[in-house]
Write a protein that holds these residues in place. Structure first.
Motif, PDB file in Angstrom:
ATOM      1  N   UNK A 143       5.957 -36.303  23.161  1.00 30.66           N
ATOM      2  CA  UNK A 143       7.318 -36.157  22.864  1.00 30.66           C
ATOM      3  C   UNK A 143       8.110 -36.439  24.075  1.00 30.66           C
ATOM      4  N   UNK A 144       7.566 -37.112  25.042  1.00 33.35           N
ATOM      5  CA  UNK A 144       8.004 -37.614  26.275  1.00 33.35           C
ATOM      6  C   UNK A 144       8.448 -38.979  26.341  1.00 33.35           C
ATOM      7  N   UNK A 171       3.919 -40.242  25.348  1.00 35.77           N
ATOM      8  CA  UNK A 171       3.733 -40.608  23.956  1.00 35.77           C
ATOM      9  C   UNK A 171       4.850 -41.368  23.168  1.00 35.77           C
ATOM     10  N   UNK A 172       6.065 -41.178  23.666  1.00 34.92           N
ATOM     11  CA  UNK A 172       6.896 -41.652  22.791  1.00 34.92           C
ATOM     12  C   UNK A 172       7.823 -42.888  24.031  1.00 34.92           C
ATOM     13  N   UNK A 173       6.968 -43.226  24.731  1.00 38.21           N
ATOM     14  CA  UNK A 173       7.625 -44.226  25.807  1.00 38.21           C
ATOM     15  C   UNK A 173       7.141 -45.337  25.288  1.00 38.21           C
ATOM     16  N   UNK A 203      -0.695 -42.360  38.777  1.00 37.46           N
ATOM     17  CA  UNK A 203      -0.218 -43.796  38.474  1.00 37.46           C
ATOM     18  C   UNK A 203       0.823 -43.450  36.948  1.00 37.46           C
ATOM     19  N   UNK A 204       1.955 -43.500  36.993  1.00 35.76           N
ATOM     20  CA  UNK A 204       2.901 -43.058  36.058  1.00 35.76           C
ATOM     21  C   UNK A 204       3.639 -44.242  35.397  1.00 35.76           C
ATOM     22  N   UNK A 205       3.039 -44.513  33.984  1.00 34.41           N
ATOM     23  CA  UNK A 205       3.808 -45.359  33.182  1.00 34.41           C
ATOM     24  C   UNK A 205       4.263 -46.764  33.749  1.00 34.41           C
ATOM     25  N   UNK A 255       3.078 -51.976  24.575  1.00 35.70           N
ATOM     26  CA  UNK A 255       3.766 -50.463  25.033  1.00 35.70           C
ATOM     27  C   UNK A 255       3.384 -50.165  26.494  1.00 35.70           C
ATOM     28  N   UNK A 256       4.099 -49.143  27.038  1.00 32.93           N
ATOM     29  CA  UNK A 256       3.528 -48.612  28.281  1.00 32.93           C
ATOM     30  C   UNK A 256       2.268 -47.780  27.877  1.00 32.93           C
TER      31      UNK A 256
END
Length: 294
Positions: A263-264, A210-212, A164-166, A237-238
């Protein structure tokens, strides 16, 4: 002197060439027979039918941008090395003529049940290639992450892994709130309540950058198509919303591997290598267990 080819052998040669071009490797886009409003493409290992154990199925679900061929292609190397077929569905925007971008994310749109459409695609692919996919792995990022975790709530018995992605919004295992925020009326809407015991049998990964941290697309506002009370209560946030989903799952005894990628930002293709590592680990255990059982 070589004998001239017969009409029958010429047809067989043409069929073999067509199969190599269109049915193996990365395929063209194919309309779903059960509902041609929807389509899919595949990656099928060219070693199919050459002996060994039958392939497993991985479903890669697109997000709002519908980049379905990109996710198919991102899993090609994984599929070759791990003997898997990759199915990448396409659920177009506005299938009911209303420009709705989000219908598939919430599993119901008018008379459409998107979990049923995917299951029809899986059955169709299995029949086309003479295979059996009683269970499959499901990955989705962003809008696909919406789909993936809600498919898990509805059809856990169909999955051997779920990544399960973001997702921009999450449905918590919360019997005090209605769908889509919670699961209180899920049985009334879908004919099935969450099968927690079946969910506990599915290895689950949750992955987000973490940067989303952008919120412009995921903050529900009153009057919006998907607005309902408590629409934003899982976090701003996500990463916060996915952490709420993790907490909800783990409170019910569903184990979760949580990958917060440093950093993503919001980048589904960048997440794919970690998803592949997760699927490879689960697949090794799955195949090892099958070998022991045999």
């Amino acid at each position: 002197m070589t004998a001239p080819a017969t009409a029958s052998s010429q047809l067989e040669d043409a069929a073999a060439i067509a199969r190599a071009l269109y049915d193996l490797g990365p395929t063209p886009v194919i309309a779903c027979k059960a509902d041609p409003r929807f389509s899919y493409c595949l990656y099928v290992p060219k070693t199919l039918g050459q002996g060994g154990e039958p392939p497993e199925l991985v479903v890669a679900m697109h997000g709002t941008g519908r980049g379905f061929t990109g996710y198919r292609d991102a899993f090609e190397e994984f599929a070759r090395w791990n003997n898997c077929v990759v199915l990448a569905p396409l659920f177009p925007i506005g299938v009911l003529g209303d420009d709705n971008r989000d219908g598939f994310k919430y599993m119901r749109e008018g008379e459409i049940r998107y979990d049923h459409v995917l299951l029809a695609m899986v059955d169709e692919v299995a029949q086309r290639y003479g295979l059996s996919f009683d269970r499959f792995a499901l990955f989705g990022y962003s809008g696909g992450g919406h789909f993936a975790h809600r498919f898990l709530l509805l059809q856990p018995q169909k999955l051997w892994a779920c990544s399960i992605g973001a997702p921009g919004s999450v449905t918590l295992l919360d019997p005090t709130r209605d769908w889509w925020v919670g699961t209180r009326n899920m049985a009334q809407l879908f004919g099935v309540a969450p099968d927690i015991e079946a969910m506990r049998q599915v290895p689950v990964q949750m992955i987000v950058g973490a940067a989303d941290l952008e919120t412009w697309e995921i903050t529900h506002k009153q009057g919006g198509r998907n607005w309902m009370p408590d629409a934003n209560h899982a976090g701003a946030t996500r990463p916060e919303r996915l952490a709420s989903l993790q907490k909800s799952f783990e409170a019910a005894g569903v184990s979760v591997r949580f990958d917060l990628v440093p950093n993503m930002a919001h980048d589904g293709l960048r997440a794919v290598p970690r998803v592949q590592d997760f699927f490879a680990d689960v697949l090794a255990r799955r195949r090892g267990g099958a070998a022991k059982a045999a």
